[in-house]
Design a protein around this motif. Structure first.
Motif, PDB file in Angstrom:
ATOM      1  N   VAL A   1       0.819  -1.216   0.000  1.00 25.51           N
ATOM      2  CA  VAL A   1       0.000   0.000   0.000  1.00 25.51           C
ATOM      3  C   VAL A   1       0.850   1.261   0.000  1.00 25.51           C
ATOM      4  CG1 VAL A   1      -1.940  -1.156   1.108  1.00 25.51           C
ATOM      5  CG2 VAL A   1      -0.254   0.011   2.531  1.00 25.51           C
ATOM      6  N   GLY A   2       2.171   1.102  -0.119  1.00 24.79           N
ATOM      7  CA  GLY A   2       3.041   2.253  -0.271  1.00 24.79           C
ATOM      8  C   GLY A   2       3.489   2.913   1.008  1.00 24.79           C
ATOM      9  N   ILE A   3       3.373   2.198   2.134  1.00 30.22           N
ATOM     10  CA  ILE A   3       3.866   2.713   3.408  1.00 30.22           C
ATOM     11  C   ILE A   3       5.314   2.269   3.573  1.00 30.22           C
ATOM     12  CG2 ILE A   3       3.591   2.643   5.918  1.00 30.22           C
ATOM     13  CD1 ILE A   3       0.613   2.084   5.443  1.00 30.22           C
ATOM     14  N   PRO A   4       6.253   3.183   3.860  1.00 32.51           N
ATOM     15  CA  PRO A   4       7.669   2.808   3.869  1.00 32.51           C
ATOM     16  C   PRO A   4       8.103   1.948   5.040  1.00 32.51           C
ATOM     17  CG  PRO A   4       7.412   5.105   4.485  1.00 32.51           C
ATOM     18  CD  PRO A   4       6.068   4.639   4.025  1.00 32.51           C
TER      19      PRO A   4
ATOM     20  N   VAL B   1       2.196 -15.748  -7.164  1.00 35.50           N
ATOM     21  CA  VAL B   1       1.099 -16.124  -6.279  1.00 35.50           C
ATOM     22  C   VAL B   1       0.270 -17.221  -6.929  1.00 35.50           C
ATOM     23  CG1 VAL B   1       1.041 -13.795  -5.317  1.00 35.50           C
ATOM     24  CG2 VAL B   1      -0.511 -14.385  -7.174  1.00 35.50           C
ATOM     25  N   TYR B   2      -0.620 -17.809  -6.130  1.00 34.28           N
ATOM     26  CA  TYR B   2      -1.467 -18.891  -6.609  1.00 34.28           C
ATOM     27  C   TYR B   2      -2.906 -18.592  -6.219  1.00 34.28           C
ATOM     28  CZ  TYR B   2      -3.552 -23.506  -7.073  1.00 34.28           C
ATOM     29  OH  TYR B   2      -4.360 -24.542  -7.426  1.00 34.28           O
ATOM     30  N   ALA B   3      -3.817 -18.781  -7.165  1.00 38.35           N
ATOM     31  CA  ALA B   3      -5.237 -18.557  -6.910  1.00 38.35           C
ATOM     32  C   ALA B   3      -6.058 -19.661  -7.559  1.00 38.35           C
ATOM     33  CB  ALA B   3      -5.670 -17.199  -7.443  1.00 38.35           C
TER      34      ALA B   3
ATOM     35  N   VAL C   1       1.189 -10.568  -1.185  1.00 34.13           N
ATOM     36  CA  VAL C   1       2.292 -10.655  -2.143  1.00 34.13           C
ATOM     37  C   VAL C   1       1.889 -10.014  -3.472  1.00 34.13           C
ATOM     38  CG1 VAL C   1       3.730 -12.234  -3.497  1.00 34.13           C
ATOM     39  CG2 VAL C   1       3.311 -12.687  -1.071  1.00 34.13           C
ATOM     40  N   ALA C   2       0.650 -10.253  -3.898  1.00 33.73           N
ATOM     41  CA  ALA C   2       0.178  -9.692  -5.166  1.00 33.73           C
ATOM     42  C   ALA C   2       0.273  -8.176  -5.190  1.00 33.73           C
ATOM     43  CB  ALA C   2      -1.263 -10.133  -5.426  1.00 33.73           C
ATOM     44  N   MET C   3       0.136  -7.545  -4.022  1.00 32.98           N
ATOM     45  CA  MET C   3       0.170  -6.090  -3.938  1.00 32.98           C
ATOM     46  C   MET C   3       1.577  -5.527  -3.846  1.00 32.98           C
ATOM     47  SD  MET C   3      -2.889  -5.681  -1.137  1.00 32.98           S
ATOM     48  CE  MET C   3      -2.584  -3.938  -0.885  1.00 32.98           C
ATOM     49  N   ALA C   4       2.518  -6.318  -3.333  1.00 26.27           N
ATOM     50  CA  ALA C   4       3.826  -5.777  -2.933  1.00 26.27           C
ATOM     51  C   ALA C   4       4.931  -5.956  -3.960  1.00 26.27           C
ATOM     52  CB  ALA C   4       4.248  -6.414  -1.605  1.00 26.27           C
TER      53      ALA C   4
ATOM     54  N   PHE D   1      -3.667  -5.333  -9.679  1.00 26.58           N
ATOM     55  CA  PHE D   1      -2.401  -5.766  -9.092  1.00 26.58           C
ATOM     56  C   PHE D   1      -1.726  -6.880  -9.886  1.00 26.58           C
ATOM     57  CE2 PHE D   1      -4.670  -4.182  -5.244  1.00 26.58           C
ATOM     58  CZ  PHE D   1      -3.793  -3.162  -4.938  1.00 26.58           C
ATOM     59  N   VAL D   2      -2.409  -7.450 -10.858  1.00 29.24           N
ATOM     60  CA  VAL D   2      -1.902  -8.629 -11.568  1.00 29.24           C
ATOM     61  C   VAL D   2      -1.396  -8.240 -12.958  1.00 29.24           C
ATOM     62  CG1 VAL D   2      -2.529 -10.865 -12.559  1.00 29.24           C
ATOM     63  CG2 VAL D   2      -3.399 -10.201 -10.296  1.00 29.24           C
TER      64      VAL D   2
END
Length: 224
Positions: A115-118, A157-159, A181-184, A212-213
């Motif tokens: 989410v962009g928080i350092p 990632v796996y879905a 993980v998908a976001m980062a 995100f994908v």
């Protein structure tokens, strides 16, 4: 009006984004929710000196543990390695640099990265050790320290299901760390059991939005 470029690729095409020295983040816990075919494709490609970021080290010859057992990993950031004796031996022999982190803090560091928080504030006593460059300070009556968020160049990632846009649905415990993980990751590759046309998934069941994908591969779907 331009048609949307397809996110569906083969495993071989997806693995082109993993190079020697790549910082690679992965979902799954043991074998549950692990993108096994993507891991095999990375192993087959022969890349070296990877930095892995994931909740565990897998098993010696299953899942992410294969990369460690075959000497492809230089550094591992994780919560435990107890299920992979090979990782422990390499750590003791100085072949593998391992950084441990409690699971709750680990997950939050990845969420923050997504989410962009350092960085995040953690209780220094819970952490049990002072991280390099993390000076303790008083906050809300506790001794705390700031730890940097975790991000990666590539995330795998796996879905259970995806639509062609990349919206994802997970299956029970296989959800584990995969949505974070998908976001980062700068580039997110999802391995799915089934892909359906956009609009076919129940919106209330979608966990990871397709924004995100970047790439989709189908497990055992003939594109690997």
């Amino acid at each position: 009006m331009h048609a949307m470029l397809s996110k569906l690729v083969t495993h071989e095409q997806a693995v082109e984004h993993v190079q020697d020295g790549t910082r690679l983040m992965y979902g799954g816990f043991g074998t549950i929710g692990s993108p096994a075919h993507m891991i095999d494709a990375i192993l087959h490609k022969g890349v070296q000196s990877l930095t892995l970021i994931g909740i565990d080290a897998g098993y010696p010859e299953i899942g992410i543990g294969k990369l460690i057992s075959h000497g492809r990993v230089r550094r591992l950031i994780t919560t435990h390695i107890g299920s992979n004796p090979e990782a422990g031996q390499q750590m003791m022999d100085g072949m593998l640099e391992v950084t441990f982190c409690p699971q709750g803090i680990f997950a939050e560091k990845i969420r923050a990265g997504g989410v962009g928080i350092p960085g995040i504030v953690v209780d220094a006593h819970v952490r049990g050790e002072r991280m390099e460059g993390a000076e303790p300070f008083a906050f809300a009556g506790r001794t705390c320290q700031i730890e940097a968020a975790l991000t990666a160049e590539v995330g795998i990632v796996y879905a259970k299901q995806a639509d062609t846009y990349g919206n994802l649905i997970y299956d029970k415990a296989a959800r584990n760390l995969n949505p974070l993980v998908a976001m980062a990751a700068d580039i997110t590759i999802v391995e799915v059991e089934e892909i359906v046309p956009a609009g076919e998934l129940d919106p209330d069941k979608i966990v990871t939005p397709g924004i995100f994908v970047d790439y989709i591969v189908v497990r055992g779907g003939g594109n690997s």
